[in-house]
Design a protein around this motif. Structure first.
Motif, PDB file in Angstrom:
ATOM      1  N   ALA A 212       1.341   4.014  -2.949  1.00  0.00           N
ATOM      2  CA  ALA A 212       0.929   5.532  -2.648  1.00  0.00           C
ATOM      3  C   ALA A 212       2.290   6.449  -3.233  1.00  0.00           C
ATOM      4  CB  ALA A 212       0.999   5.726  -1.275  1.00  0.00           C
ATOM      5  N   MET A 213       3.613   5.761  -3.055  1.00  0.00           N
ATOM      6  CA  MET A 213       4.565   6.448  -3.352  1.00  0.00           C
ATOM      7  C   MET A 213       4.830   6.640  -4.782  1.00  0.00           C
ATOM      8  SD  MET A 213       8.623   5.185  -2.339  1.00  0.00           S
ATOM      9  CE  MET A 213       8.659   3.719  -3.308  1.00  0.00           C
TER      10      MET A 213
ATOM     11  N   GLY B  92       3.387   7.602   1.900  1.00  0.00           N
ATOM     12  CA  GLY B  92       3.786   7.298   0.520  1.00  0.00           C
ATOM     13  C   GLY B  92       3.703   8.420  -0.302  1.00  0.00           C
ATOM     14  N   LEU B  93       2.558   9.054  -0.602  1.00  0.00           N
ATOM     15  CA  LEU B  93       2.548  10.358  -1.333  1.00  0.00           C
ATOM     16  C   LEU B  93       3.516  11.339  -0.812  1.00  0.00           C
ATOM     17  CD1 LEU B  93      -1.424  10.758  -1.364  1.00  0.00           C
ATOM     18  CD2 LEU B  93       0.129  10.097  -3.381  1.00  0.00           C
TER      19      LEU B  93
ATOM     20  N   VAL C 100       0.878  -1.258  -0.015  1.00  0.00           N
ATOM     21  CA  VAL C 100      -0.161  -0.117  -0.008  1.00  0.00           C
ATOM     22  C   VAL C 100       0.834   1.141   0.034  1.00  0.00           C
ATOM     23  CG1 VAL C 100      -1.918   1.135   1.401  1.00  0.00           C
ATOM     24  CG2 VAL C 100      -2.198  -1.186   0.907  1.00  0.00           C
ATOM     25  N   PHE C 101       1.873   1.312   0.826  1.00  0.00           N
ATOM     26  CA  PHE C 101       2.995   2.345   0.686  1.00  0.00           C
ATOM     27  C   PHE C 101       3.564   2.417  -0.342  1.00  0.00           C
ATOM     28  CE2 PHE C 101       7.073   4.337   1.283  1.00  0.00           C
ATOM     29  CZ  PHE C 101       6.740   5.335   2.078  1.00  0.00           C
TER      30      PHE C 101
ATOM     31  N   TYR D 153      -3.433   2.246   7.646  1.00  0.00           N
ATOM     32  CA  TYR D 153      -3.552   2.583   6.149  1.00  0.00           C
ATOM     33  C   TYR D 153      -3.761   3.931   5.586  1.00  0.00           C
ATOM     34  CZ  TYR D 153      -3.475  -2.551   5.682  1.00  0.00           C
ATOM     35  OH  TYR D 153      -3.005  -3.974   5.477  1.00  0.00           O
TER      36      TYR D 153
ATOM     37  N   VAL E 267      -0.954   5.721   3.442  1.00  0.00           N
ATOM     38  CA  VAL E 267      -1.035   6.419   2.160  1.00  0.00           C
ATOM     39  C   VAL E 267      -0.635   7.969   2.080  1.00  0.00           C
ATOM     40  CG1 VAL E 267      -2.938   7.248   0.533  1.00  0.00           C
ATOM     41  CG2 VAL E 267      -3.032   4.759   1.603  1.00  0.00           C
ATOM     42  N   ALA E 268      -0.945   8.533   3.208  1.00  0.00           N
ATOM     43  CA  ALA E 268      -0.325   9.896   3.079  1.00  0.00           C
ATOM     44  C   ALA E 268       1.374  10.069   3.121  1.00  0.00           C
ATOM     45  CB  ALA E 268      -0.790  10.719   4.455  1.00  0.00           C
TER      46      ALA E 268
ATOM     47  N   SER F 270       2.450   6.530  -6.809  1.00  0.00           N
ATOM     48  CA  SER F 270       1.396   7.674  -7.229  1.00  0.00           C
ATOM     49  C   SER F 270       1.968   8.823  -6.953  1.00  0.00           C
ATOM     50  CB  SER F 270       0.128   7.724  -6.368  1.00  0.00           C
ATOM     51  OG  SER F 270      -0.163   6.169  -6.415  1.00  0.00           O
ATOM     52  N   GLY F 271       2.713   9.143  -5.999  1.00  0.00           N
ATOM     53  CA  GLY F 271       3.348  10.536  -5.651  1.00  0.00           C
ATOM     54  C   GLY F 271       4.399  10.843  -6.617  1.00  0.00           C
TER      55      GLY F 271
END
Lengths: 147, 144
Positions: free
Chosen positions: A124-125, B91-92, A120-121, B84, B88-89, A127-128
């Motif tokens: 997201a990474m 990771g972004l 999941v991380f 989670y 997500v935060a 995606s960033g």
């Protein structure tokens, strides 16, 4: 298969094993290192020292060379600017690192270990990074940024 | 400051660091490239011409590391306490931050400091400082 693909694969493999051995692939240990005000685990400072002890002489020897041992063009960073993107980017990254305990390499290794939270991380990474790519067009050699 | 001597693992930390250094040295000496993970991932997303093959091979090596390890021993602990939404935060932030700042722990921290780059030293101080500050806020001010 091209030799350079094999050597890159081996480098990635050794890098990943290093992350596992060192404890850097374990977010709980990373956060214990970042928690100066708690009961502090200084181990990860030694990871940097070990890595740089090897890196220093090799980067010194590589300096000024045009071709690698396998005849590849040497591509070393050329920018020396200490500018706003460097500082703000570093700060944003550090906040994310402190929230989850993952930086990019360990996130990929933990993804390879099948950890759902790491996957999941990592999504997201990536995606960033994709968002940055979209905001940053037209790109300049992949390291571009708005002028 | 209290040091957690029970959790202190100097030998494995140094040994792992040496392996990371060796991997970075191999990629530099043989491929002429910097082992910066965010740069490698970001480069795959940017699709820089002629640079995709080695990047994919390197990432594949990172992904396969744990499987190779499992052939010989049980994996070391990978303990992820964040839930989670935080993941997500985070990771972004890591994705955007490392690309905007042109590097992460490996590219700026290991390779940049090994090159004695002042630019990488500043970046490393920024993300280390922000990491320390974030954990302080989360654990000691918010008490999470």
């Amino acid at each position: 298969m091209k030799k350079t693909l094999l050597t890159a694969f081996i480098a990635g493999l050794v890098f990943g094993l290093g992350l596992l051995v060192s404890g850097l692939a374990n977010p709980a240990k990373v956060l214990a290192f970042l928690d100066l005000a708690g009961v502090w685990d200084p181990s990860l400072a030694l990871v940097m020292i070990g890595a740089i002890a090897v890196g220093l002489p090799v980067f010194y020897l590589a300096k000024g060379r045009d071709l690698s041992v396998l005849g590849e063009q040497m591509k070393l960073p050329t920018s020396t600017d200490i500018d706003r993107p460097l500082v703000i980017g570093g700060l944003l990254f550090g906040i994310g690192w402190g929230l989850a305990g993952f930086c990019p390499g360990p996130a990929i290794v933990a993804t390879g270990a099948g950890e759902l939270k790491a996957i999941v991380f990592t999504v997201a990474m990536l995606s960033g990074m994709g968002i940055f790519h979209l905001l940053n067009r037209p790109k300049t050699g992949g390291r571009g940024r708005p002028a | 400051m209290t040091i957690d001597w029970n959790a202190f693992t100097p030998i494995s930390a140094l040994a792992g660091g040496v392996l990371i250094g060796v991997a970075s040295a191999l990629l530099l000496a043989l491929n002429g490239r910097i082992a910066g993970i965010s740069g490698i991932l970001g480069g795959l997303i940017d699709r820089t011409a002629g640079e995709t093959g080695w990047r994919l091979a390197f990432i594949l090596g990172l992904l396969i590391g744990p499987a190779l390890w499992l052939l010989f021993a049980t994996l070391p602990a990978i303990e992820i306490r964040a839930d989670y939404p935080v993941l997500v935060a985070a990771g972004l932030l890591v994705g955007i931050g490392t690309r905007y700042g042109s590097g992460c722990t490996s590219g700026h921290g290991v390779c940049g400091l090994s090159r004695l780059s002042p630019r990488s030293l500043v970046a490393t101080l920024m993300f280390m400082g922000a990491g320390f500050a974030t954990v302080f806020v989360v654990r000691h001010l918010l008490g999470a």
